[in-house]
Design a protein around this motif. Structure first.
Motif, mmCIF file in Angstrom:
data_model
loop_
_atom_site.group_PDB
_atom_site.id
_atom_site.type_symbol
_atom_site.label_atom_id
_atom_site.label_comp_id
_atom_site.label_asym_id
_atom_site.label_seq_id
_atom_site.Cartn_x
_atom_site.Cartn_y
_atom_site.Cartn_z
ATOM 1 N N PHE A 156 0.816 -1.216 0.000
ATOM 2 C CA PHE A 156 0.000 0.000 0.000
ATOM 3 C C PHE A 156 0.855 1.275 0.000
ATOM 4 N N SER A 157 2.166 1.130 -0.158
ATOM 5 C CA SER A 157 3.043 2.286 0.000
ATOM 6 C C SER A 157 2.746 3.387 -1.022
ATOM 7 N N LYS A 158 2.236 2.998 -2.196
ATOM 8 C CA LYS A 158 1.970 4.009 -3.222
ATOM 9 C C LYS A 158 0.482 4.314 -3.365
ATOM 10 N N THR A 159 -0.311 3.801 -2.419
ATOM 11 C CA THR A 159 -1.749 4.068 -2.454
ATOM 12 C C THR A 159 -2.038 5.372 -1.719
ATOM 13 N N LEU A 160 -2.790 6.247 -2.365
ATOM 14 C CA LEU A 160 -3.117 7.540 -1.768
ATOM 15 C C LEU A 160 -4.378 7.382 -0.911
ATOM 16 N N VAL A 173 -20.425 7.363 -1.273
ATOM 17 C CA VAL A 173 -18.973 7.416 -1.091
ATOM 18 C C VAL A 173 -18.351 6.188 -1.764
ATOM 19 N N ILE A 174 -17.294 6.423 -2.542
ATOM 20 C CA ILE A 174 -16.546 5.324 -3.166
ATOM 21 C C ILE A 174 -15.108 5.393 -2.668
ATOM 22 N N ILE A 175 -14.646 4.318 -2.071
ATOM 23 C CA ILE A 175 -13.267 4.241 -1.604
ATOM 24 C C ILE A 175 -12.564 3.157 -2.413
ATOM 25 N N GLU A 176 -11.493 3.543 -3.096
ATOM 26 C CA GLU A 176 -10.771 2.585 -3.930
ATOM 27 C C GLU A 176 -9.595 1.982 -3.164
ATOM 28 N N CYS A 177 -9.425 0.685 -3.338
ATOM 29 C CA CYS A 177 -8.312 -0.044 -2.717
ATOM 30 C C CYS A 177 -7.540 -0.710 -3.847
ATOM 31 N N LYS A 178 -6.356 -0.174 -4.188
ATOM 32 C CA LYS A 178 -5.576 -0.705 -5.313
ATOM 33 C C LYS A 178 -4.109 -0.907 -4.917
ATOM 34 N N PRO A 179 -3.843 -1.890 -4.071
ATOM 35 C CA PRO A 179 -2.439 -2.144 -3.716
ATOM 36 C C PRO A 179 -1.698 -2.803 -4.873
ATOM 37 N N ALA A 181 0.296 -5.759 -6.152
ATOM 38 C CA ALA A 181 0.418 -7.142 -5.697
ATOM 39 C C ALA A 181 0.472 -8.084 -6.895
ATOM 40 N N SER A 182 1.151 -9.204 -6.728
ATOM 41 C CA SER A 182 1.195 -10.257 -7.730
ATOM 42 C C SER A 182 1.395 -11.588 -6.994
ATOM 43 N N PRO A 183 0.480 -12.567 -7.149
ATOM 44 C CA PRO A 183 -0.709 -12.510 -8.009
ATOM 45 C C PRO A 183 -1.789 -11.579 -7.471
ATOM 46 N N ARG A 184 -2.858 -11.406 -8.234
ATOM 47 C CA ARG A 184 -3.946 -10.514 -7.851
ATOM 48 C C ARG A 184 -4.513 -10.937 -6.499
ATOM 49 N N PRO A 185 -4.624 -9.998 -5.541
ATOM 50 C CA PRO A 185 -5.068 -10.371 -4.191
ATOM 51 C C PRO A 185 -6.586 -10.484 -4.094
ATOM 52 N N THR A 186 -7.024 -11.094 -2.985
ATOM 53 C CA THR A 186 -8.447 -11.040 -2.627
ATOM 54 C C THR A 186 -8.605 -9.899 -1.613
ATOM 55 N N TYR A 187 -9.800 -9.347 -1.503
ATOM 56 C CA TYR A 187 -10.023 -8.158 -0.679
ATOM 57 C C TYR A 187 -11.066 -8.431 0.404
ATOM 58 N N SER A 188 -10.874 -7.771 1.537
ATOM 59 C CA SER A 188 -11.917 -7.724 2.570
ATOM 60 C C SER A 188 -11.845 -6.340 3.208
ATOM 61 N N TRP A 189 -12.969 -5.892 3.756
ATOM 62 C CA TRP A 189 -13.046 -4.538 4.344
ATOM 63 C C TRP A 189 -13.440 -4.619 5.818
ATOM 64 N N LYS A 190 -12.875 -3.701 6.599
ATOM 65 C CA LYS A 190 -13.240 -3.600 8.006
ATOM 66 C C LYS A 190 -13.568 -2.149 8.344
ATOM 67 N N LYS A 191 -14.501 -1.986 9.267
ATOM 68 C CA LYS A 191 -14.762 -0.678 9.867
ATOM 69 C C LYS A 191 -14.388 -0.821 11.330
ATOM 70 N N GLY A 192 -13.279 -0.173 11.689
ATOM 71 C CA GLY A 192 -12.731 -0.441 13.021
ATOM 72 C C GLY A 192 -12.230 -1.869 13.040
ATOM 73 N N LYS A 193 -12.750 -2.654 14.004
ATOM 74 C CA LYS A 193 -12.347 -4.054 14.083
ATOM 75 C C LYS A 193 -13.381 -4.990 13.469
#
Length: 201
Positions: A156-160, A173-179, A181-193
């Motif tokens: 995530f170092s280059k993610t703004l 609201v749209i929040i983009e998550c584009k780290p 990575a190779s291979p293509r990762p799977t994603y999950s979201w958290k609000k707090g914990k």
């Protein structure tokens, strides 16, 4: 009487200036023979009793020589890799490919066409040394390159990251998550914990 001997090209072109004629032996010598010198030649023998013509076809052949070679590639997993090699020669060279010294066949993700090789969605198993082979009846040449396949953990170092402020209640609201990575990762979201789960909103 002893005939006089002359040379000509049957296609009407001029005999190259570099050619040497040996009248006594009826010999035509063409040094540094090139493709443009190829063609149908005629030897004309003539005296007062008549004329006779002998014809001979000169054909230009050359072993393969590289016009374009392949070079090493570093690719992330699931990327597409494309190589192309081209060679000159007479007759026109044919191509085939090797991977780690073994013949490479077109199948599934691997596509071969003349001097081109394409691998889609590369995996770690695709890494290795590849060779493009060009050959005709007069010779065979090899061009080698290595494919290195890189696996990268999510970065995530280059993610703004932006703080989002809602101006209006009920807005979207749209929040983009584009780290990276190779291979293509799977994603999950958290609000707090708490893990966010999909619902009507």
């Amino acid at each position: 009487p002893v005939p006089t001997i002359s040379w000509r090209r049957a296609d009407g072109k001029q005999i190259p200036r570099k050619a040497r004629r040996h009248r006594s032996s009826g010999l035509l010598e063409i040094p540094n023979f090139q493709q443009e010198d190829a063609g149908l030649y005629e030897c004309v023998a003539e005296n007062v009793r008549g004329k006779n013509i002998a014809r001979g076809q000169l054909t230009f052949y050359a072993q393969p020589s590289w016009i374009q070679k392949i070079s090493d590639v570093h690719a992330a997993m699931e990327e597409r890799v494309a190589w192309e090699c081209r060679a000159s020669g007479r007759p026109k060279p044919s191509y085939h490919w090797l991977k780690d010294g073994e013949p490479l066949l077109a199948q599934g993700r691997v596509q071969l066409e003349q001097g081109s090789l394409t691998i889609s969605n590369v995996t770690l198993a695709d890494a290795g040394m590849y060779q493009c082979v060009a050959e005709n009846r007069h010779g065979v040449i090899f061009a080698s390159a290595e494919l290195s396949v890189i696996a990268i953990g999510p970065d995530f170092s280059k993610t703004l990251l932006k703080k989002l402020t809602l101006v209006k209640v009920g807005g979207e609201v749209i929040i983009e998550c584009k780290p990276k990575a190779s291979p293509r990762p799977t994603y999950s979201w958290k609000k707090g914990k708490d893990i966010l789960r999909e619902n009507e909103r």
